[in-house]
Design an enzyme around this catalytic site. Sequence first.
Site, PDB file in Angstrom:
ATOM      1  N   THR A 234      48.135  -8.505  40.454  1.00 26.06           N
ATOM      2  CA  THR A 234      46.901  -8.533  41.236  1.00 26.06           C
ATOM      3  C   THR A 234      47.063  -9.210  42.588  1.00 26.06           C
ATOM      4  O   THR A 234      46.409  -8.820  43.551  1.00 26.06           O
ATOM      5  CB  THR A 234      45.787  -9.239  40.428  1.00 26.06           C
ATOM      6  OG1 THR A 234      45.680  -8.595  39.160  1.00 26.06           O
ATOM      7  CG2 THR A 234      44.449  -9.150  41.133  1.00 26.06           C
TER       8      THR A 234
ATOM      9  N   ASP B 101      53.065  -2.408  37.092  1.00 26.56           N
ATOM     10  CA  ASP B 101      51.949  -2.877  36.286  1.00 26.56           C
ATOM     11  C   ASP B 101      52.605  -3.674  35.156  1.00 26.56           C
ATOM     12  O   ASP B 101      53.481  -3.157  34.458  1.00 26.56           O
ATOM     13  CB  ASP B 101      51.180  -1.677  35.735  1.00 26.56           C
ATOM     14  CG  ASP B 101      50.009  -2.070  34.866  1.00 26.56           C
ATOM     15  OD1 ASP B 101      50.077  -3.110  34.178  1.00 26.56           O
ATOM     16  OD2 ASP B 101      49.023  -1.315  34.857  1.00 26.56           O
ATOM     17  N   SER B 102      52.214  -4.923  34.991  1.00 22.19           N
ATOM     18  CA  SER B 102      52.927  -5.751  34.017  1.00 22.19           C
ATOM     19  C   SER B 102      52.814  -5.241  32.586  1.00 22.19           C
ATOM     20  O   SER B 102      53.635  -5.597  31.734  1.00 22.19           O
ATOM     21  CB  SER B 102      52.470  -7.209  34.098  1.00 22.19           C
ATOM     22  OG  SER B 102      51.138  -7.350  33.689  1.00 22.19           O
ATOM     23  N   SER B 103      51.839  -4.399  32.300  1.00 24.43           N
ATOM     24  CA  SER B 103      51.762  -3.845  30.944  1.00 24.43           C
ATOM     25  C   SER B 103      52.932  -2.914  30.656  1.00 24.43           C
ATOM     26  O   SER B 103      53.197  -2.576  29.504  1.00 24.43           O
ATOM     27  CB  SER B 103      50.433  -3.118  30.722  1.00 24.43           C
ATOM     28  OG  SER B 103      50.331  -1.999  31.568  1.00 24.43           O
TER      29      SER B 103
ATOM     30  N   THR C  77      49.582 -10.500  34.750  1.00 26.47           N
ATOM     31  CA  THR C  77      49.292 -11.342  33.597  1.00 26.47           C
ATOM     32  C   THR C  77      49.424 -10.647  32.246  1.00 26.47           C
ATOM     33  O   THR C  77      49.531 -11.324  31.224  1.00 26.47           O
ATOM     34  CB  THR C  77      47.869 -11.922  33.705  1.00 26.47           C
ATOM     35  OG1 THR C  77      46.939 -10.833  33.817  1.00 26.47           O
ATOM     36  CG2 THR C  77      47.750 -12.836  34.897  1.00 26.47           C
ATOM     37  N   ASP C  78      49.432  -9.324  32.187  1.00 24.07           N
ATOM     38  CA  ASP C  78      49.416  -8.626  30.900  1.00 24.07           C
ATOM     39  C   ASP C  78      50.576  -9.010  29.991  1.00 24.07           C
ATOM     40  O   ASP C  78      50.395  -9.167  28.791  1.00 24.07           O
ATOM     41  CB  ASP C  78      49.420  -7.111  31.089  1.00 24.07           C
ATOM     42  CG  ASP C  78      48.129  -6.600  31.691  1.00 24.07           C
ATOM     43  OD1 ASP C  78      47.091  -7.267  31.532  1.00 24.07           O
ATOM     44  OD2 ASP C  78      48.155  -5.534  32.330  1.00 24.07           O
TER      45      ASP C  78
END
Length: 150
Positions: A53, A98-100, A130-131
């Site tokens: 983010t 995207d950390s996911s 943060t994921d």
Amino acid sequence: MAAVDQTTSTPADGSAAAAGHLQAAEMSPVPLMAGAGVEGRNGRVLIIYTGGTMGMTRQNGSLAPTRGYLPKRINEMEEMADPEMPKLDLIEYEPLLDSSNIGPKEWATMARTIGKHYYDYDGFVIIHGTDTMSYTAAALSFMLEDLGKV
């Protein structure tokens, strides 16, 4: 964003960019204007930006990672011009992730990036979504457990 096969972290369309196959270990750090400290006295820090983010901008009504946005914002922070700050360099992963979608392959790339630049810097900061941050932190703590730097 391309569909990803959850078992292999490989995109359904087979494209390397959609899978987040990183080339960061081969990328050269870019100096930031921020971090006005005197090199040698205040040290050098490498910031490794994987995505998340902090580097997103609003695009078509939602947030999306934007290359170049985070270094621009860091350079605008007046605190970073303090002469006590260390010299700062930045590597932005390509593609930003995207950390996911971050897993073992990406953890290995992060470890290789630190290994490649280990003797050039006094410390490292990884900026990460943060994921899966806790998983990445745990994995890297084992992969890099004998380092004398933080």
